[in-house]
Design a protein around this motif. Structure first.
Motif, PDB file in Angstrom:
ATOM      1  N   ALA A  17      -9.345  24.527 -29.424  1.00 48.50           N
ATOM      2  CA  ALA A  17      -8.119  24.115 -28.747  1.00 48.50           C
ATOM      3  C   ALA A  17      -8.022  24.744 -27.362  1.00 48.50           C
ATOM      4  CB  ALA A  17      -6.901  24.501 -29.593  1.00 48.50           C
ATOM      5  N   GLY A  18      -8.415  26.011 -27.256  1.00 46.79           N
ATOM      6  CA  GLY A  18      -8.416  26.675 -25.957  1.00 46.79           C
ATOM      7  C   GLY A  18      -9.374  26.021 -24.977  1.00 46.79           C
ATOM      8  N   MET A  19     -10.560  25.668 -25.455  1.00 44.61           N
ATOM      9  CA  MET A  19     -11.543  25.007 -24.583  1.00 44.61           C
ATOM     10  C   MET A  19     -11.070  23.616 -24.176  1.00 44.61           C
ATOM     11  SD  MET A  19     -13.930  26.863 -23.617  1.00 44.61           S
ATOM     12  CE  MET A  19     -14.771  25.493 -22.852  1.00 44.61           C
ATOM     13  N   LEU A  20     -10.392  22.922 -25.073  1.00 45.23           N
ATOM     14  CA  LEU A  20      -9.854  21.609 -24.732  1.00 45.23           C
ATOM     15  C   LEU A  20      -8.806  21.730 -23.624  1.00 45.23           C
ATOM     16  CD1 LEU A  20      -9.702  18.583 -25.344  1.00 45.23           C
ATOM     17  CD2 LEU A  20      -7.969  19.100 -27.084  1.00 45.23           C
ATOM     18  N   LEU A  21      -7.970  22.768 -23.707  1.00 46.77           N
ATOM     19  CA  LEU A  21      -6.969  22.992 -22.674  1.00 46.77           C
ATOM     20  C   LEU A  21      -7.626  23.245 -21.318  1.00 46.77           C
ATOM     21  CD1 LEU A  21      -4.085  23.525 -21.691  1.00 46.77           C
ATOM     22  CD2 LEU A  21      -4.346  25.899 -22.467  1.00 46.77           C
ATOM     23  N   PHE A  22      -8.647  24.093 -21.276  1.00 47.21           N
ATOM     24  CA  PHE A  22      -9.334  24.377 -20.008  1.00 47.21           C
ATOM     25  C   PHE A  22     -10.068  23.148 -19.493  1.00 47.21           C
ATOM     26  CE2 PHE A  22      -8.655  28.850 -20.973  1.00 47.21           C
ATOM     27  CZ  PHE A  22      -8.381  29.350 -19.711  1.00 47.21           C
ATOM     28  N   THR A  23     -10.559  22.309 -20.385  1.00 48.54           N
ATOM     29  CA  THR A  23     -11.221  21.077 -19.950  1.00 48.54           C
ATOM     30  C   THR A  23     -10.219  20.138 -19.288  1.00 48.54           C
ATOM     31  OG1 THR A  23     -12.808  21.291 -21.776  1.00 48.54           O
ATOM     32  CG2 THR A  23     -12.647  19.140 -20.718  1.00 48.54           C
ATOM     33  N   VAL A  24      -9.036  20.008 -19.896  1.00 43.50           N
ATOM     34  CA  VAL A  24      -7.997  19.167 -19.306  1.00 43.50           C
ATOM     35  C   VAL A  24      -7.578  19.713 -17.943  1.00 43.50           C
ATOM     36  CG1 VAL A  24      -5.622  18.357 -19.566  1.00 43.50           C
ATOM     37  CG2 VAL A  24      -7.169  18.328 -21.531  1.00 43.50           C
ATOM     38  N   LEU A  25      -7.388  21.044 -17.843  1.00 44.85           N
ATOM     39  CA  LEU A  25      -7.032  21.663 -16.563  1.00 44.85           C
ATOM     40  C   LEU A  25      -8.113  21.413 -15.518  1.00 44.85           C
ATOM     41  CD1 LEU A  25      -5.547  25.114 -17.691  1.00 44.85           C
ATOM     42  CD2 LEU A  25      -4.312  23.182 -16.694  1.00 44.85           C
ATOM     43  N   TYR A  26      -9.350  21.469 -15.953  1.00 44.15           N
ATOM     44  CA  TYR A  26     -10.471  21.249 -15.039  1.00 44.15           C
ATOM     45  C   TYR A  26     -10.452  19.812 -14.511  1.00 44.15           C
ATOM     46  CZ  TYR A  26     -15.266  20.993 -13.306  1.00 44.15           C
ATOM     47  OH  TYR A  26     -16.386  20.818 -12.521  1.00 44.15           O
ATOM     48  N   VAL A  27     -10.264  18.838 -15.420  1.00 48.60           N
ATOM     49  CA  VAL A  27     -10.253  17.429 -15.001  1.00 48.60           C
ATOM     50  C   VAL A  27      -9.110  17.173 -14.019  1.00 48.60           C
ATOM     51  CG1 VAL A  27      -9.910  15.064 -15.810  1.00 48.60           C
ATOM     52  CG2 VAL A  27     -11.398  16.623 -17.100  1.00 48.60           C
ATOM     53  N   VAL A  28      -7.929  17.702 -14.323  1.00 49.88           N
ATOM     54  CA  VAL A  28      -6.785  17.529 -13.416  1.00 49.88           C
ATOM     55  C   VAL A  28      -7.047  18.223 -12.090  1.00 49.88           C
ATOM     56  CG1 VAL A  28      -4.338  18.053 -13.076  1.00 49.88           C
ATOM     57  CG2 VAL A  28      -5.154  17.261 -15.309  1.00 49.88           C
ATOM     58  N   GLY A  29      -7.557  19.471 -12.165  1.00 48.78           N
ATOM     59  CA  GLY A  29      -7.822  20.217 -10.937  1.00 48.78           C
ATOM     60  C   GLY A  29      -8.903  19.586 -10.095  1.00 48.78           C
ATOM     61  N   TYR A  30      -9.904  18.995 -10.726  1.00 46.01           N
ATOM     62  CA  TYR A  30     -10.982  18.354  -9.969  1.00 46.01           C
ATOM     63  C   TYR A  30     -10.429  17.180  -9.156  1.00 46.01           C
ATOM     64  CZ  TYR A  30     -15.796  17.028  -8.922  1.00 46.01           C
ATOM     65  OH  TYR A  30     -16.982  16.763  -8.274  1.00 46.01           O
ATOM     66  N   GLY A  31      -9.531  16.409  -9.800  1.00 41.08           N
ATOM     67  CA  GLY A  31      -8.949  15.279  -9.080  1.00 41.08           C
ATOM     68  C   GLY A  31      -8.089  15.735  -7.916  1.00 41.08           C
ATOM     69  N   ILE A  32      -7.376  16.893  -8.081  1.00 33.68           N
ATOM     70  CA  ILE A  32      -6.512  17.390  -7.010  1.00 33.68           C
ATOM     71  C   ILE A  32      -7.337  17.971  -5.862  1.00 33.68           C
ATOM     72  CG2 ILE A  32      -4.773  19.131  -6.447  1.00 33.68           C
ATOM     73  CD1 ILE A  32      -3.691  18.787  -9.293  1.00 33.68           C
ATOM     74  N   VAL A  33      -8.353  18.774  -6.215  1.00 32.57           N
ATOM     75  CA  VAL A  33      -9.132  19.470  -5.187  1.00 32.57           C
ATOM     76  C   VAL A  33     -10.104  18.536  -4.478  1.00 32.57           C
ATOM     77  CG1 VAL A  33     -10.848  21.288  -4.782  1.00 32.57           C
ATOM     78  CG2 VAL A  33      -8.915  21.700  -6.317  1.00 32.57           C
ATOM     79  N   TYR A  34     -10.845  17.741  -5.233  1.00 32.21           N
ATOM     80  CA  TYR A  34     -11.898  16.912  -4.654  1.00 32.21           C
ATOM     81  C   TYR A  34     -11.447  15.476  -4.368  1.00 32.21           C
ATOM     82  CZ  TYR A  34     -15.189  20.641  -5.820  1.00 32.21           C
ATOM     83  OH  TYR A  34     -15.852  21.834  -5.896  1.00 32.21           O
ATOM     84  N   GLN A  35     -10.249  15.122  -4.867  1.00 32.73           N
ATOM     85  CA  GLN A  35      -9.754  13.759  -4.686  1.00 32.73           C
ATOM     86  C   GLN A  35     -10.778  12.737  -5.190  1.00 32.73           C
ATOM     87  OE1 GLN A  35      -6.587  13.038  -3.343  1.00 32.73           O
ATOM     88  NE2 GLN A  35      -6.375  15.260  -3.530  1.00 32.73           N
ATOM     89  N   ALA A  36     -11.349  13.039  -6.351  1.00 30.99           N
ATOM     90  CA  ALA A  36     -12.394  12.176  -6.909  1.00 30.99           C
ATOM     91  C   ALA A  36     -12.371  12.298  -8.421  1.00 30.99           C
ATOM     92  CB  ALA A  36     -13.762  12.558  -6.355  1.00 30.99           C
ATOM     93  N   ASP A  37     -13.052  11.362  -9.067  1.00 30.12           N
ATOM     94  CA  ASP A  37     -13.179  11.407 -10.524  1.00 30.12           C
ATOM     95  C   ASP A  37     -14.109  12.548 -10.927  1.00 30.12           C
ATOM     96  OD1 ASP A  37     -11.541   9.206 -10.808  1.00 30.12           O
ATOM     97  OD2 ASP A  37     -13.221   7.781 -10.741  1.00 30.12           O
ATOM     98  N   THR A  38     -13.834  13.108 -12.091  1.00 28.95           N
ATOM     99  CA  THR A  38     -14.693  14.176 -12.620  1.00 28.95           C
ATOM    100  C   THR A  38     -16.095  13.627 -12.873  1.00 28.95           C
ATOM    101  OG1 THR A  38     -12.767  15.139 -13.708  1.00 28.95           O
ATOM    102  CG2 THR A  38     -14.928  15.885 -14.451  1.00 28.95           C
ATOM    103  N   PRO A  39     -17.134  14.365 -12.445  1.00 32.02           N
ATOM    104  CA  PRO A  39     -18.509  13.877 -12.639  1.00 32.02           C
ATOM    105  C   PRO A  39     -18.821  13.585 -14.106  1.00 32.02           C
ATOM    106  CG  PRO A  39     -18.481  15.763 -11.170  1.00 32.02           C
ATOM    107  CD  PRO A  39     -17.102  15.646 -11.731  1.00 32.02           C
ATOM    108  N   PHE A  40     -19.687  12.586 -14.302  1.00 33.40           N
ATOM    109  CA  PHE A  40     -20.090  12.206 -15.664  1.00 33.40           C
ATOM    110  C   PHE A  40     -20.749  13.379 -16.383  1.00 33.40           C
ATOM    111  CE2 PHE A  40     -23.474  10.711 -18.490  1.00 33.40           C
ATOM    112  CZ  PHE A  40     -22.715   9.996 -19.416  1.00 33.40           C
TER     113      PHE A  40
END
Length: 368
Positions: A17-40
């Motif tokens: 559950a903790g790793m899932l939370l960090f994954t979601v934060l990463y996906v959201v943060g990637y879109g905010i920082v890079y203005q792009a979709d998370t890499p495949f």
């Protein structure tokens, strides 16, 4: 499922559950920082990680790891987390602060199982993976990283992980001490339980254990109609042994007779010291006729044996009673005791069964 496996699966669920939370934060943060979709690559790594974690949980749930030294598979799970996070940093270096926090948060997972060396190994593996990711990121785009900042970040990460390794070592030592104390306590409890039902001198079960076993045997007789016989055994003229040779020789006689009784009955039977020079045999599944043969062999063996270092000639008297349906255990004990009294007053060195008495033949008496 055992409580241990439930606890292990609960910890794995919390880690996932903790790793899932960090994954979601990463996906959201990637879109905010890079203005792009998370890499495949990140999605693929996440799929592999969570699939492997689910596989580990299934193996634990199935019980296949219960005989392992680490049934929770802590080390491989933590290595999977470190590899997954390394891929995430490689895909989005600007988000490495979030990932490093997540990396530090998974270290306490090892507290439950890892040894001090295991903690140090995981820490060094995490440091090596981070260093490799930073090197690959710099090789791919040297302008993306600031060498001075990365050196400080790497130093801070290394220090934090080594502190975790030190703390993990302390936890491992505490676990080992607790485990040793727990083992010592279980051994002490087992010894106390053994002493509570064992006669110290003879090693036979004591009166307390006999009475409990009699109740169980009575319940078995009621449910399954299994007969049993109770035999009271008393050493003839034992007081004279103590008076003439002392209590040390008397104790030897008691111990040797107890050994003879123990080896003369089956595993399903019970030999117990009732008190003083009195013993009780509980013969399961036998009627009076079958018990008579067993007890006569015991009586004859005692008559032929020489006891203690003084090589004393001893005999025993035996009173026997068979359990009757619906009677209490103290009733069958009382009847066997009365038969012992009759054996004593009929000349001793004999087996006295309820309603009929058995004594050695005249040839046996003359030869003794």
């Amino acid at each position: 499922m055992g409580q241990l496996r439930k606890d292990i699966l609960r910890r794995h669920s919390m880690a996932a559950a903790g790793m899932l939370l960090f994954t979601v934060l990463y996906v959201v943060g990637y879109g905010i920082v890079y203005q792009a979709d998370t890499p495949f690559l990140v999605y693929f790594a996440a799929f592999l990680y969570f699939s492997c974690h689910a596989g580990v949980a299934y193996v634990i749930w199935s019980g296949r790891t219960k005989e392992m030294s680490d049934p929770s598979l802590t080390l491989p799970v933590m290595a999977l987390v470190i590899l997954f996070m390394s891929v995430m940093i490689l895909a989005g270096p600007a988000l490495r602060g979030i990932i490093l926090l997540g990396l530090l948060n998974i270290m306490p997972f090892g507290v439950f199982r890892l040894s001090g060396k295991g903690f140090l190994g995981v820490s060094l593996f995490a440091i090596a993976c981070y260093a490799l990711v930073i090197f690959l990121t710099h090789y791919r785009n040297s302008d993306e990283l600031l060498p001075g900042l990365e050196a400080l970040t790497g130093f801070a990460l290394t220090t934090s992980l080594l502190v975790y390794a030190f703390i993990g070592r302390e936890f491992a030592m505490l676990r080992a001490a607790y485990r040793d104390k727990n083992l010592e306590l279980r051994r002490a409890m087992a010894r106390i339980e053994e002493l509570a039902v064992t006669d110290e001198l003879t090693g036979l079960n004591n009166r307390r254990y006999l009475l409990k076993t009699l109740e169980k045997q009575r319940a078995l007789a009621v449910r399954q109609d299994i007969p049993f016989v109770v035999a009271f055994i008393d050493i003839d003229f034992f007081k004279q042994v103590n008076d003439d040779y002392g209590h040390r020789i008397g104790d030897q006689v008691l111990a040797e007779l107890a050994h003879l009784l123990r080896v003369s009955v089956r595993e399903v039977d019970l030999a117990a010291r009732y008190g003083g020079e009195e013993f009780v045999l509980l013969l399961s599944g036998l009627n009076m006729e079958a018990a008579e043969g067993v007890l006569e062999r015991i009586r004859a063996s005692v008559e032929c044996q020489r006891f203690s270092e003084a090589e004393l000639h001893q005999t025993i008297s035996i009173g026997v009673a068979q359990y009757h349906p619906d009677e209490a255990t103290d009733e069958v004990l009382g009847r066997a005791d009365r038969m012992l009294y009759e054996a004593k007053h009929s000349g001793r060195n004999r087996v006295c069964l309820e309603k009929r008495s058995y004594a050695p033949s005249s040839d046996q008496e003359s030869s003794s």
